[in-house]
Design an enzyme around this catalytic site. Structure first.
Site, PDB file in Angstrom:
ATOM      1  N   LYS A  26      42.702  45.906  32.993  1.00 48.58           N
ATOM      2  CA  LYS A  26      42.037  45.656  31.705  1.00 48.58           C
ATOM      3  C   LYS A  26      40.880  46.631  31.515  1.00 48.58           C
ATOM      4  O   LYS A  26      40.750  47.260  30.489  1.00 48.58           O
ATOM      5  CB  LYS A  26      41.539  44.205  31.673  1.00 48.58           C
ATOM      6  CG  LYS A  26      40.803  43.852  30.415  1.00 48.58           C
ATOM      7  CD  LYS A  26      40.351  42.414  30.406  1.00 48.58           C
ATOM      8  CE  LYS A  26      39.418  42.188  29.217  1.00 48.58           C
ATOM      9  NZ  LYS A  26      38.927  40.828  29.113  1.00 48.58           N
ATOM     10  N   GLU A  66      39.515  48.998  43.557  1.00 48.19           N
ATOM     11  CA  GLU A  66      40.731  49.018  44.387  1.00 48.19           C
ATOM     12  C   GLU A  66      41.883  49.668  43.619  1.00 48.19           C
ATOM     13  O   GLU A  66      42.599  50.535  44.127  1.00 48.19           O
ATOM     14  CB  GLU A  66      41.153  47.598  44.781  1.00 48.19           C
ATOM     15  CG  GLU A  66      40.157  46.842  45.626  1.00 48.19           C
ATOM     16  CD  GLU A  66      39.259  45.949  44.783  1.00 48.19           C
ATOM     17  OE1 GLU A  66      38.770  46.395  43.721  1.00 48.19           O
ATOM     18  OE2 GLU A  66      39.036  44.790  45.187  1.00 48.19           O
ATOM     19  N   GLY A 103      41.656  38.484  32.014  1.00 46.22           N
ATOM     20  CA  GLY A 103      42.606  38.993  33.009  1.00 46.22           C
ATOM     21  C   GLY A 103      43.653  37.973  33.407  1.00 46.22           C
ATOM     22  O   GLY A 103      44.853  38.268  33.459  1.00 46.22           O
ATOM     23  N   ARG A 104      43.233  36.734  33.675  1.00 50.33           N
ATOM     24  CA  ARG A 104      44.195  35.738  34.157  1.00 50.33           C
ATOM     25  C   ARG A 104      45.056  35.142  33.041  1.00 50.33           C
ATOM     26  O   ARG A 104      45.882  34.262  33.290  1.00 50.33           O
ATOM     27  CB  ARG A 104      43.472  34.646  34.963  1.00 50.33           C
ATOM     28  CG  ARG A 104      42.292  34.015  34.284  1.00 50.33           C
ATOM     29  CD  ARG A 104      41.431  33.232  35.278  1.00 50.33           C
ATOM     30  NE  ARG A 104      40.219  32.715  34.680  1.00 50.33           N
ATOM     31  CZ  ARG A 104      39.071  33.388  34.566  1.00 50.33           C
ATOM     32  NH1 ARG A 104      38.999  34.626  35.011  1.00 50.33           N
ATOM     33  NH2 ARG A 104      38.011  32.826  34.013  1.00 50.33           N
ATOM     34  N   GLU A 151      39.499  30.649  39.609  1.00 52.01           N
ATOM     35  CA  GLU A 151      38.619  31.626  38.955  1.00 52.01           C
ATOM     36  C   GLU A 151      38.071  31.046  37.649  1.00 52.01           C
ATOM     37  O   GLU A 151      36.948  31.339  37.242  1.00 52.01           O
ATOM     38  CB  GLU A 151      39.367  32.950  38.686  1.00 52.01           C
ATOM     39  CG  GLU A 151      38.429  34.100  38.388  1.00 52.01           C
ATOM     40  CD  GLU A 151      39.093  35.476  38.467  1.00 52.01           C
ATOM     41  OE1 GLU A 151      38.863  36.216  39.444  1.00 52.01           O
ATOM     42  OE2 GLU A 151      39.856  35.821  37.543  1.00 52.01           O
ATOM     43  N   HIS A 178      57.585  22.314  56.805  1.00 48.17           N
ATOM     44  CA  HIS A 178      57.567  22.692  58.221  1.00 48.17           C
ATOM     45  C   HIS A 178      56.302  23.467  58.559  1.00 48.17           C
ATOM     46  O   HIS A 178      56.231  24.111  59.603  1.00 48.17           O
ATOM     47  CB  HIS A 178      58.822  23.504  58.546  1.00 48.17           C
ATOM     48  CG  HIS A 178      60.080  22.710  58.363  1.00 48.17           C
ATOM     49  ND1 HIS A 178      60.625  21.941  59.362  1.00 48.17           N
ATOM     50  CD2 HIS A 178      60.856  22.513  57.261  1.00 48.17           C
ATOM     51  CE1 HIS A 178      61.718  21.328  58.896  1.00 48.17           C
ATOM     52  NE2 HIS A 178      61.864  21.660  57.622  1.00 48.17           N
ATOM     53  N   LYS A 201      31.704  42.716  44.618  1.00 45.57           N
ATOM     54  CA  LYS A 201      32.078  44.074  44.173  1.00 45.57           C
ATOM     55  C   LYS A 201      30.887  45.010  44.338  1.00 45.57           C
ATOM     56  O   LYS A 201      31.017  46.130  44.841  1.00 45.57           O
ATOM     57  CB  LYS A 201      32.466  44.060  42.686  1.00 45.57           C
ATOM     58  CG  LYS A 201      33.793  43.434  42.363  1.00 45.57           C
ATOM     59  CD  LYS A 201      34.092  43.677  40.886  1.00 45.57           C
ATOM     60  CE  LYS A 201      35.206  42.769  40.395  1.00 45.57           C
ATOM     61  NZ  LYS A 201      35.391  42.833  38.957  1.00 45.57           N
TER      62      LYS A 201
HETATM   63  O1  F6P Z   1      38.575  39.414  40.111  1.00 48.25           O
HETATM   64  C1  F6P Z   1      37.883  39.634  38.929  1.00 48.25           C
HETATM   65  C2  F6P Z   1      38.767  40.230  37.905  1.00 48.25           C
HETATM   66  O2  F6P Z   1      37.935  40.608  36.855  1.00 48.25           O
HETATM   67  C3  F6P Z   1      39.880  39.316  37.433  1.00 48.25           C
HETATM   68  O3  F6P Z   1      39.462  38.384  36.516  1.00 48.25           O
HETATM   69  C4  F6P Z   1      40.836  40.308  36.885  1.00 48.25           C
HETATM   70  O4  F6P Z   1      42.077  39.714  36.677  1.00 48.25           O
HETATM   71  C5  F6P Z   1      40.808  41.349  37.980  1.00 48.25           C
HETATM   72  O5  F6P Z   1      39.446  41.394  38.348  1.00 48.25           O
HETATM   73  C6  F6P Z   1      41.325  42.708  37.616  1.00 48.25           C
HETATM   74  O6  F6P Z   1      40.567  43.371  36.630  1.00 48.25           O
HETATM   75  P1  F6P Z   1      41.137  44.618  35.839  1.00 48.25           P
HETATM   76  O7  F6P Z   1      42.370  44.178  35.121  1.00 48.25           O
HETATM   77  O8  F6P Z   1      40.054  45.042  34.898  1.00 48.25           O
HETATM   78  O9  F6P Z   1      41.460  45.697  36.833  1.00 48.25           O
END
Ligand code: F6P
Length: 491
Positions: A194, A200, A254-255, A340, A371, A480
């Site tokens: 987003k 990462e 995001g979610r 979250e 199990h 972060k």
């Molecule tokens: O973990 C925090 C967060 O902002 C989530 O809400 C989101 O889904 C994820 O990081 C990834 O963010 P982006 O889509 O901006 O890379």
């Protein structure tokens, strides 16, 4: 300090709980032969049986009153109206608009662009910069930019799906493996982010772009990059061509983004028509949530049961058990959606809450869970409500397997309910352990769309009772920042 006892009916709920605590589920069933009929509800392709929850007829009525006293109707109306209800981030939460059949022109056009590209990929008509057809997609994303696509691809990919590899972790292992196995000339990178700044994801993207660049040079390599993002300018500055930017908007959390271009991998895996059916399933659950009376409203019922278990009975965890390997990603998906969204201890007005909010959600597919950790649910000291998902008609013809799978799921619910009393204490089970069962007609795109939105609105309903903002996630930020500072120090 925010307290649930500030809700006028809450004291009555506490008193009522005393009369429920002394009644074993076995007695509840014996005393009411209609309990299953009274405590189950169908909606589209889903059927929810909550008769094995430790509740009485009056329980849900009282909880629904509490919800009304928290102004549920006006908050739900604000959600559907697209108001700026995510106050701490100063934005709306309009993801519902993404699955509306009356979506506005910008949303509809963006969806058509994604669906058309997905179909071209399925027909192997997308060519790499050196002229080879694209066969592999590396989907790079994390959190909401990974979990929804993974869930759908695992559940619904068909024979025309390209080979899709997910890179969600910054761990170099899976990246090295992908680079060793795939031909870069036949591979597209989907950078799903987003913000297009998540550390990462961007390191993973840089490494994989470098791998393609080594074969054909940067200019051509950039033709292998597709951006799924709400930050098109940053993607452009990265070097992604305009036509390869599939955008969405900052009002999509995001979610909640699987309904947007973040779903492009899923679209390629299942096809445009079935992805559209998935959207229609989501829309059907939106309509139900908006219109149905509270006690016949599936997301509201799930939320009230959850609130009852957490805040009244004090059960602080919940196990989710899909009896289908194709739903193996469901526990992870739900973890982000619930933990979250609701893992907060300060309410919308900035007051500390004195009540429990998000439970610990964990799970695994049944029967492997039986199990692994189900022992603790049957005989452990903590009571952990279970949520069992069953599929009525499987997508395969191996009937004996399906019979055994579903028999196991139903048996777990029965065992948790009834327990077993024998002289040998080691072999006794108390029973009276709550569970709900959701039966899906089949694992269709429509049914999965309904299931996801069922839980989105369950979470929203809980947020209203708890007076939380379910759309922000400030708790993730500190880690972060500290990680970035450590990296700087080390370099
Ligand atoms: O973990 C925090 C967060 O902002 C989530 O809400 C989101 O889904 C994820 O990081 C990834 O963010 P982006 O889509 O901006 O890379």
């Amino acid at each position: 300090m925010a307290q649930l006892t500030q809700i006028p009916v809450w004291r009555e709920i506490i008193q009522h709980a005393d009369s429920v605590r002394g009644v074993h589920l076995q007695q509840s069933f014996a005393g009411n032969p209609n309990r299953f009929d009274e405590m189950s509800i169908g909606q589209g392709a889903l059927f929810l049986d909550y008769s094995k929850q430790c509740v009485m007829r009056e329980t849900l009525g009282l909880l629904a009153q509490a919800l009304e006293q928290q102004d549920f109707a006006s908050q739900r109306a604000a959600l559907f109206a697209g108001d700026a209800i995510n106050k701490s981030e100063g934005r709306a939460a309009r993801h519902i608009a993404l699955r509306s059949s009356n979506a506005d022109a910008e949303v509809a056009q963006a969806l058509q662009k994604s669906l058309a590209f997905a179909e071209k990929l399925r027909a192997r008509q997308v060519m790499g910069a050196t002229g080879k057809p694209i066969k592999h997609i590396i989907h790079i994303g994390i959190g909401g930019s990974d979990l929804g696509p993974q869930l759908l691809v695992h559940a619904l990919a068909d024979a025309k799906a390209p080979n899709i590899i997910f890179i969600r972790n910054v761990d170099g292992g899976p990246i090295a493996q992908a680079m060793a196995q795939l031909d870069p000339e036949e591979t597209l990178l989907f950078i799903a982010s987003k913000t297009f700044t998540t550390a990462e994801t961007m390191l993973n993207a840089d490494t994989l772009l470098g791998w393609i660049t080594a074969v054909m040079g940067r200019e051509k390599a950039l033709q292998h990059v597709v951006a799924l993002t709400a930050a098109p300018d940053i993607a452009k500055a990265y070097g992604v061509a305009d036509e390869c930017i599939f955008r969405f908007w900052d009002w999509v959390g995001g979610r909640f983004s699987i309904w947007s271009s973040i779903g492009l991998s899923a679209m390629a895996a299942m096809g445009a028509q079935r992805f559209t059916e998935f959207l229609r399933g989501g829309e059907a659950m939106d309509t139900h949530f908006y219109n149905a009376p509270l006690l016949q409203n599936m997301p509201v019922l799930l939320a009230l049961l959850s609130i009852w278990n957490i805040n009244v009975l004090g059960y602080q965890a919940r196990a989710v058990l899909p009896y289908a390997e194709s739903l193996s990603e469901w526990p992870s998906y739900l973890q982000q959606l619930e933990m979250e969204s609701l893992g907060k201890s300060v309410d919308r007005d900035g007051k500390a809450v004195d009540y429990a909010t998000a439970p610990v959600v964990f799970g695994m597919t049944g029967t492997p869970a039986q199990h692994a950790f189900m022992q603790a649910l049957h005989q452990g000291t903590q009571i952990i409500p279970a949520e069992i998902i069953l599929i009525k008609n499987p997508a395969h013809a191996l009937a004996a397997h399906h019979r055994m799978l579903n028999a196991n799921g139903l048996a777990q619910a029965q065992a948790l309910q009834q327990g077993k009393q024998v002289d040998d204490k080691q072999k006794s089970f108390s029973g009276n352990r709550p569970s709900s069962t959701i039966m899906m007609d089949e694992l269709s795109p429509f049914a999965l769309g309904q299931l996801l939105v069922l839980y989105e609105h369950k979470v929203f309903t809980e947020s209203v009772m708890w007076n939380l903002n379910p759309f922000d996630q400030w708790g993730v930020e500190l880690g972060k920042t500290l990680a970035a500072a450590r990296l700087k120090k080390d370099s």
